[in-house]
Design a protein around this motif. Structure first.
Motif, PDB file in Angstrom:
ATOM      1  N   GLU A  99       0.569  -1.809   0.061  1.00 20.79           N
ATOM      2  CA  GLU A  99      -0.261   0.054  -0.219  1.00 20.79           C
ATOM      3  C   GLU A  99       0.696   1.075   0.067  1.00 20.79           C
ATOM      4  N   ILE A 101       1.667   4.185   0.814  1.00 17.12           N
ATOM      5  CA  ILE A 101       0.802   5.137   2.441  1.00 17.12           C
ATOM      6  C   ILE A 101       1.018   6.847   2.510  1.00 17.12           C
ATOM      7  N   GLU A 102       1.780   7.632   1.717  1.00 13.56           N
ATOM      8  CA  GLU A 102       2.343   8.538   1.071  1.00 13.56           C
ATOM      9  C   GLU A 102       3.191   8.652  -0.200  1.00 13.56           C
ATOM     10  N   VAL A 105       5.733   6.250  -0.995  1.00 12.92           N
ATOM     11  CA  VAL A 105       6.998   5.554   0.363  1.00 12.92           C
ATOM     12  C   VAL A 105       5.354   4.363   0.312  1.00 12.92           C
TER      13      VAL A 105
END
Lengths: 416, 416
Positions: A99, A101-102, A105
């Motif tokens: 995933e 996440i930002e 990242v």
């Protein structure tokens, strides 16, 4: 015989003391480490009176075993195997999830099966084909490429047939501490495994604990037990039947009924006496009933507290609102909800596992499942942008911990 | 200095030998078991020269610690904490899932946090606030109601601030084997825990292994290590920086580069020499480089085989197609994908955990995550119809295993 029970210190009391056998188990381990297969053969001769030599179970022996087992039993094992497979398939994690996440990242987890595991299946006077399924099927579902089974000689036909039904073709007739040592250390014929699972007596448990640095184990094993929370809506004959089923395993088995209804406890006692009269394993049951009994709780919250202090291997909820209680009650190995769910179903065929932590260990360990046979690796993928987003924090914390080269490994990449 | 490395027997070589300290660790454990807090105070005086008495870290000490720490660092810790929390939240399982696998047979898994856990955070000459976050945050995210932290006296302000940021308000200044003993056994002030996590030296590891029957542990700890698979597309300065970052931890740290490109290995060696000149922890790094080096593999498959035999704590993939390699390579504690993902990011702030299995233990254990702090209970709910569907199989298998009361516990319910 069915009496009030003081459950204080339950967990400590239920934990078997392995200290009495440590000396002889250490000797057995040393023999296997030193002499390998020859040591195994000698130990099987000494402890099991087995003169058959090689521990390897051959494919033709498994074929022959089929001829000795009733077709109805073969079908029952196949049906049980299908349900156990189904439920354990549901437990599987994705082999990789990621995933972002930002921006830049991306984090996740990759799951892999263990490379090789060993299943210990007790034997001797009885056969436990169900334990073959309960240990081997979760490993197979997890994707473990090498699964071996050790069971005491001579090896019952039912056990051999169950191995085949579970999809395992590597079996050895070796039991006790020597089987655990062989799997943990490895011999000429039995390859070292990463993890050993399955129940066993005090010698097996002692060997598992002593060899834990060489092969991980599922959890410490101990005598089986059931905790039952019941109210006035429960059928005393169902509870009595569950208590007797628990008690027939082993003289050390134990049952605890926790109820707010003193009348129910009495009715259960009368049912136990009635049923006991015709129980084939009466002697074992009577011994097990000596550590069993009931607790009258003053209210539901106290009943839960008493049971939570036990953290039983099997927890049966025979109350008017079992689904609510399921959410409230604490640690337990496997939970049986409502009147029509005897523990025996989980022992054999509902699909859940019967290799479970006892003696309060359910507060630390989970019953055997697919996760026992997998490792999880955390994964991270940063882009230049992602590295830039977290770089300052990494550099600041690395410098604060005095690890300048850590900070530099970020800086060298940010300089481009 | 940067040289070809023989990685045969890697796992065994990397596993620290705790036998040399077992005697003194047993004495420490006995002291804590016998003398409780008084024993802890005496041991802290003897081993850490700490005369401060009570091990309890008071709330006002944490407040004072904030004044001693740079605001930029507090911010960095908060940012790291937020990312670690985010990633660990993603790992959480549903607290209960149930699925009706056939009419009347509902199976599932209930997940519960452990009741109480202990985190060990090394200290002494350096402070490791990042380890506070890495051990306590997953426990908090899992929902563990009681989390305590032990760290060697006197307790660095950075560590105390990190405790507060991680949301832990129970801390003790006690280190080494005595801290592990206190958490595993319990003293007057330090309550017994179900599980102890976190890294430590050989004394800490020995105590964790010896007390495993009383409190479970995360996994055996050892010196840190990195495995890097790289090809001709890799930047040698990035790899050299990662090797130096790994090496500066500890003289026992190790790095292994596996590559099919002999030229890359040479270029990395030159970069290491260049960077080493200005590295503040040059002496430690040089010692660690003595167990480090490279392996030239003849092809990609061989590179993977070499790395799989290592099962490194940190695995860095610096190749043209790292996502494909991620799917092919075997066990590793934490995996760092691509050129812009230095291990240092996972050590501090990407959100993944830095408490990881070393010395090949990644082939058996998973790095610290939310699952380490939970137990799973299997759940089954049968209706009359469901019991009828599986009853015959249960009765047949129970009778075959000689457990008549098991069969009877099904029969009594089917009779209605």
């Amino acid at each position: 015989m069915w009496k009030p029970l003081d459950t204080r210190g339950w967990r400590e009391r239920r934990r078997g003391d392995i200290s009495g056998v440590l000396g002889s188990v250490r000797e057995i381990i040393d023999t296997v480490r030193r002499d390998g297969d020859a040591g195994l053969i000698e130990l099987s001769r000494r402890f099991d009176g087995f003169e058959g030599g090689s521990p390897v179970i051959l494919p033709e022996e498994i074929e022959e075993a089929y001829d000795e087992v009733d077709d109805r039993l073969i079908e029952a094992l196949c049906e049980a195997e299908a349900r156990i497979t189904h439920f354990h398939e549901l437990q599987k994690s994705r082999s990789l999830w990621l995933e972002e996440i930002e921006p830049g990242v991306t984090l996740g987890v990759r799951t892999r099966p263990l490379d090789r595991v060993g299943c210990y299946v007790p034997g001797g006077r009885a056969a436990y084909p169900s334990t073959v399924l309960m240990t081997a099927v979760p490993a197979r579902v997890a994707g473990v490429p090498e699964i071996c089974i050790c069971t005491p000689p001579p090896g019952d036909p039912l056990t051999l047939v169950a191995m085949d039904i579970a999809g395992v073709n590597e079996g050895y007739r070796v039991g006790g501490a020597q089987a655990i040592a062989a799997m943990a250390i490895g011999t000429e014929t039995i390859g070292k495994v990463a993890k050993i699972v399955g129940p066993g007596n005090v010698y097996v448990t002692a060997a598992k604990m002593l060899l834990r640095g060489e092969a991980e184990i599922d959890f410490p094993a101990g005598p089986s037990e059931i905790g039952i929370i019941a109210d006035m809506t429960a059928d005393p004959s169902y509870i009595a039947a569950d208590v007797l089923a628990q008690a027939e395993h082993d003289p050390h088995s134990a049952s605890v009924l926790v109820t707010t209804d003193a009348g129910l406890a009495d009715r259960v006692g009368r049912e136990i006496e009635r049923m006991l009269a015709s129980a084939p394993r009466k002697e074992i049951i009577e011994k097990a009933l000596a550590h069993s009994g009931y607790v009258i709780a003053s209210n539901r919250a106290e009943a839960i507290r008493v049971m939570d202090a036990i953290a039983p291997e099997h927890l049966s909820l025979q109350v008017a609102d079992p689904m609510a209680l399921l959410q409230e009650v604490g640690h337990a190995g496997s939970i049986f909800v409502g009147p029509y769910t005897p523990v025996a179903c989980g022992d054999y065929a509902s699909g859940t596992n019967h290799v479970l932590p006892t003696a309060g260990y359910a507060s630390v360990y989970s019953g055997l499942d697919v996760h026992h046979f997998c490792t999880r690796s955390q994964v991270q993928i940063l882009t230049e942008e992602g590295l830039d987003a977290i770089g300052d924090v990494v550099e600041a914390l690395a410098e604060a911990e005095g690890l300048a080269a850590h900070a530099e490994s970020v800086r060298v990449r940010r300089r481009g």
